[in-house]
Every structure is written in structure tokens, then in C-alpha cells.
Write an enzyme that holds these catalytic residues in place. Structure first.
Site, mmCIF file in Angstrom:
data_model
loop_
_atom_site.group_PDB
_atom_site.id
_atom_site.type_symbol
_atom_site.label_atom_id
_atom_site.label_comp_id
_atom_site.label_asym_id
_atom_site.label_seq_id
_atom_site.Cartn_x
_atom_site.Cartn_y
_atom_site.Cartn_z
ATOM 1 N N ASP A 1 28.952 12.349 28.444
ATOM 2 C CA ASP A 1 27.602 12.846 28.186
ATOM 3 C C ASP A 1 27.289 12.231 26.832
ATOM 4 O OD1 ASP A 1 25.525 14.334 26.982
ATOM 5 O OD2 ASP A 1 25.878 15.945 28.413
ATOM 6 N N HIS A 2 26.331 11.307 26.785
ATOM 7 C CA HIS A 2 26.207 10.522 25.549
ATOM 8 C C HIS A 2 25.811 11.393 24.343
ATOM 9 C CE1 HIS A 2 21.901 10.321 26.564
ATOM 10 N NE2 HIS A 2 21.696 9.995 25.305
ATOM 11 N N LYS B 1 27.115 11.518 19.788
ATOM 12 C CA LYS B 1 26.262 11.494 18.595
ATOM 13 C C LYS B 1 26.985 12.174 17.430
ATOM 14 C CE LYS B 1 21.968 11.704 21.308
ATOM 15 N NZ LYS B 1 21.351 10.383 21.217
ATOM 16 N N HIS C 1 22.731 17.533 28.404
ATOM 17 C CA HIS C 1 22.547 17.379 26.954
ATOM 18 C C HIS C 1 22.232 18.697 26.229
ATOM 19 C CE1 HIS C 1 22.677 13.416 28.354
ATOM 20 N NE2 HIS C 1 21.398 13.176 28.494
#
Ligand code: BG6
Length: 490
Positions: free
Chosen positions: A175-176, A180, A238
Site C-alpha cells: 500500500d504505497h 510515505k 490508504h
């Protein structure tokens, strides 16, 4: 590292640039190589040339010829049809040859940069030629990207299919948002500072807002987006990642099982919404024509390529969730996300409770905002604390001031794609920042109650917000009804 879908967008925009940054930081082992697999007819040289021009363009000022030279000679290419079993036999031979040349010891990271409907087939075919079997001293890992299914049943089916070939410990679901820095920093901020944790609970926090606002539309992904919508595209993944990090108890250690268990407990504690509650605690919207803040005139979602003319898919979703646990009982978490909004930013607002009484007689209490902590996830990454301070002068007046930490001031603007840490962690076998099957399924469970009601009652008032606005009026009412309001940034 074997990249399936090496000719695609993700490879040139994120994966090879991330490897470039790892190489620049000397974080790739000497015995490292990439094999790109795709249908295009190309040899190693053509692949290297193609990557060079794409990646150089993407990296801009961060481009460094010496780093590229080191990475470039590690790039290989194999033409193959990823649905054809024969290609996997050829891949085995190619990998053995590269193992011998580079001493890669048979450790393979398979990156599936392909549409999700191919995940199960590729893993099955890799398994059939023995490429997923780990020996005593080598490892085989597979990275996949969202969407992990399109609802709870399909997510379970996908997990079931992957588990036929792979152990859960070999599956790395990206999950990008977990890549972060500012998302990872939520844990550091909470658990490395003694002064935060005592305040981080229902005693002191009035409510939490999680906003992922986008000014972009659906770009070239209309066909996919129209089947997904804002709720399924963003919330189970997200926004719930953010909820998990904000709500979790301190894990016993920074080990993947410990961290992921705590995140799962948060998702378990989300109070399920009944169909009646969905009607009051969930708001959806779809944008119509409008003017963006930069003056750009944009047309309605329904006119986007790939989107059905009378589409009832939502491009905006807001939810009020509560957690059934001791830390958070009674504290609402308001989540919102949407396309073609007024701004492009992701932030978390922690709104503290007001002081129990204001003893400053002259203070204009209506002007005093309650204390607030804003975690700016992107852009302008940082943390802002707003609190009351005396306005200089003979009268005792209180105004709101901000204390602001900006990442760029302390750490510069280190170029990164967000994939560096994730790829590095996967190579090191650290799954902390990857999603467990259970987390994915819990995410779907949470949104499914909303999706079911929305699907049964197609929205009749779409479009109900103008492009460039702050979303549908119902989203404001969601907080207004509780005597609160969304934080707005100009
Ligand atoms: C993706 C969604 O997962 O995340 C997109 O499919 C969305 O619709 C994107 O635009 C947002 O990511 P970021 O990192 O730009 O906030």
C-alpha cells in the site's frame, strides 16, 4: 528482482527510480540484478536504453550518471508471455545463468507490476516451475499492489489463491501510503516522544479528521475507477492505514507481527455501521463541471473517458467511524477523500478538547480555536501545532498561533518515490510496512456495509458538487450535526 510488467508505467515511474535511489545510497548489494519481463520484443541493451531515457526524465535534477552506470549494467530483460507456462521455464534458465554470473544465491524478489487479475496466474505458474520454493538458505518473495480484490469475497478468494502457492510470509502487499515517510513518522512521533502518548486518547482528544483531497480527476483510469469509486479506491487501503497508525496501541517492538497485530486490532475495533447509520454517517458525491483553483475549467466526471454517461459512481466519500475500545470510545474519526477538490493534500487533524474553563475575562472565547495538531502527510510535509497565546497589549486577549515543523527545513528534500523503503524492506525480509491478508480483509469488511447500502440505493442527486469545490454539502453537515467543522486550507 524480477519485474513482471517491465514495459509498464510503474516500472519506469517508480520501481527503477527507487532502485536508482537505493543504488545511490549504496543500499543495493553488489550481487544484485533485475530481470524485466514483458511481451515487447527487446534485448538487454534496448531495455537499458529505454529505462535510461524514461528514468532520466523522471529523476530530473536527481539524475547522476555514475549511479546510473552501476545500476544500468545490472538490468536484464526477458521477452515472454506471462500467461504462458513455457516462459517460466525460460525464466528459470535465465535466472540460473544470472545467479552464476552475479552470485545472487537464488534469492528472488518477484514484483508483479501487472493488472490484479494476473496475480494468481503468475504465482501459480511460478510455483509450477519451482520458483517459489525456498531452500534452507535462499528466499523467494512476491510483491503485489492494490487493488487486493474489489470486495471482501474477492479479497478472500485472491488470498486463498495466493496461499495455494505461497506462505503468507512470502507475500508482500504494497500500500504505497506505507512507503510515505510522513505516514511512518506517525509511529515515530507517537512512540518516541514521551509528551504525546499521555494526551493521545479520549480524555484529551475531541475528534480526528483524516483528509485525502485530490485536485486531479480520474485521468486515464476512468474505466477502472467507474467500477471502484472513491470509497473502494481509497478507504479500505490508504485512509485505513492512517487510521491504523493513529489508533494503534504501542506495539511491544517494531517487529512486523507486533506492529501488524496492533493495526489489525484497531480495524477490529471499528464499530460496524448498520444500514440506518450508513444513511447518516456516510456521505457520497460526484463532481460536475467546475473551475479549479488554477482557473482551469474542467468537465463533469461523467464526461471522463471510460466513464459511463449516466454513471452513479461516487468520486467523493466521507465517513464518520468510531472505535469500540478503551482508548477511543466516543471519539469520532471523520474520513474524507475525493477527486477534483479544491486542493491536493493529505493531512490528519487531531482536535484536542477545549480547556475546562477560560479564566481570562477579556478573552473573546468565540475567537479562540481549540488546540489542534495537524500532521501534514503531503505536500509541504510536516507537523503543525495550533494553540492559544496572549496577544500583546494591556488587555488579556488570547489568539491562536502555530508552531510549525517542516521536513524540508530539517532534512532537505531528499528525492524519493516512496518505493525505496518498501523494496529495501522486502529484500531484507521485513514485512512491517506491508499488509497482512487479515488487514486487507478487515479493510473490505469495514467499507462493505457502506457499499452495500450505496449499491442498493443509487444516488439520484449526482453530480452534487462542482469540480474545484470542497465536496458535497452533506459532508459539511456530517460534522456540523456534531457541532464541528472540517479544517480548511486555503
Ligand atoms: C491510488 C488511487 O491508490 O492512490 C488513486 O488508486 C489515487 O486514485 C492515489 O489518486 C493517491 O495517491 P497519492 O500518493 O497521490 O496520495
Amino acid at each position: 528482482m524480477i519485474i513482471f510488467g517491465a514495459g509498464g508505467d510503474l516500472t519506469k515511474r517508480k520501481l527503477i527510480p527507487a532502485l536508482f535511489h537505493l543504488c545511490h545510497g549504496k543500499l543495493l548489494p553488489e550481487s544484485f540484478a533485475v530481470v524485466g519481463v514483458d511481451r515487447l520484443e527487446m534485448d538487454d541493451h534496448a531495455f537499458r536504453d529505454m529505462m535510461e531515457s524514461d528514468v532520466q526524465g523522471n529523476l530530473g535534477a536527481a539524475w547522476d550518471p555514475a549511479t546510473w552506470a552501476r545500476l544500468r549494467e545490472r538490468l536484464h530483460y526477458m521477452q515472454g508471455d506471462i500467461k504462458d507456462q513455457g516462459a517460466y521455464q525460460t525464466l528459470c534458465e535465465r535466472l540460473s545463468q544470472i545467479d552464476a554470473e552475479r552470485g545472487t544465491d537464488g534469492n528472488y524478489l518477484f514484483y508483479l507490476a501487472v493488472p490484479p487479475m494476473l496475480f494468481a496466474d503468475i504465482t501459480r505458474l511460478l510455483g509450477a516451475v519451482g520458483l517459489t520454493s525456498e531452500g534452507a538458505s535462499d528466499w523467494r518473495r512476491v510483491i503485489i499492489e492494490k487493488p487486493f480484490g474489489s470486495d471482501l469475497d474477492s479479497a478472500k478468494a485472491l488470498n486463498g489463491m495466493l496461499h495455494e502457492t505461497l506462505d503468507e510470509g512470502q507475500i508482500y502487499r504494497i500500500d504505497h501510503y506505507l512507503g510515505k515517510e510522513t505516514v511512518q513518522n506517525i509511529m515515530v512521533f507517537r512512540f518516541s516522544n514521551g509528551f504525546i502518548e499521555p494526551l493521545w486518547n479520549r480524555q484529551h482528544i475531541d475528534h480526528v479528521q483524516i483528509t485525502v483531497a485530490e485536485s486531479v480527476g480520474v485521468e486515464h483510469r476512468g474505466a477502472y475507477y467507474d467500477t471502484a469509486g472513491a470509497l473502494r479506491d481509497m478507504i479500505p487501503n490508504h485512509l485505513l492505514v492512517l487510521l491504523g497508525f493513529l489508533g494503534m496501541e504501542p506495539p511491544n517492538s517494531f517487529e512486523s507481527d507486533a506492529v501488524r497485530d496492533e493495526i489489525n486490532k484497531v480495524l477490529d475495533a471499528v464499530h460496524p455501521l448498520t444500514p440506518e447509520q450508513v444513511l447518516t454517517n456516510a456521505v457520497r458525491g460526484q463532481y460536475g463541471d467546475g473551475v479549479m483553483t488554477n482557473g482551469e475549467q474542467v468537465s463533469a466526471y461523467r464526461l471522463s473517458p471510460g466513464v459511463a454517461a449516466g454513471s452513479r459512481t461516487e468520486t467523493y466519500a466521507a465517513l464518520k467511524l468510531t472505535l469500540d475500545n478503551w482508548r477511543w470510545a466516543g471519539v469520532p474519526f471523520y474520513l474524507r477523500t475525493g477527486k477534483r477538490l479544491h486542493g491536493q493534500y493529505t493531512e490528519v487533524v487531531i482536535q484536542f478538547k477545549r480547556a475546562p474553563t477560560i479564566m481570562f475575562k477579556d478573552a473573546d472565547t468565540a475567537q479562540m480555536s481549540p488546540d489542534m495538531l495537524v500532521l501534514r502527510i503531503q505536500p509541504n510535509e510536516g507537523i503543525q501545532m495550533s494553540f492559544g497565546a496572549k496577544i500583546p497589549g494591556p488587555r488579556m486577549r488570547v489568539g491562536t498561533v502555530n508552531m510549525d515543523f517542516c521536513y524540508a527545513d530539517y532534512f532537505g528534500n531528499a528525492p524519493a518515490t516512496g518505493y525505496e523503503t518498501l523494496i529495501y524492506d522486502c529484500m531484507n525480509g521485513d514485512a512491517t510496512l506491508f499488509k497482512h491478508a487479515e488487514t486487507v480483509e478487515k479493510g473490505w469488511e469495514i467499507v462493505e456495509s457502506v457499499q452495500d447500502v450505496w449499491s442498493a440505493l443509487p444516488a439520484r442527486d449526482f453530480p452534487n458538487y462542482a469540480a474545484g469545490s470542497w465536496g458535497p454539502p452533506g459532508a459539511d453537515d456530517l460534522l456540523k450535526n456534531d457541532g464541528r467543522h472540517w479544517r480548511r486550507i486555503r
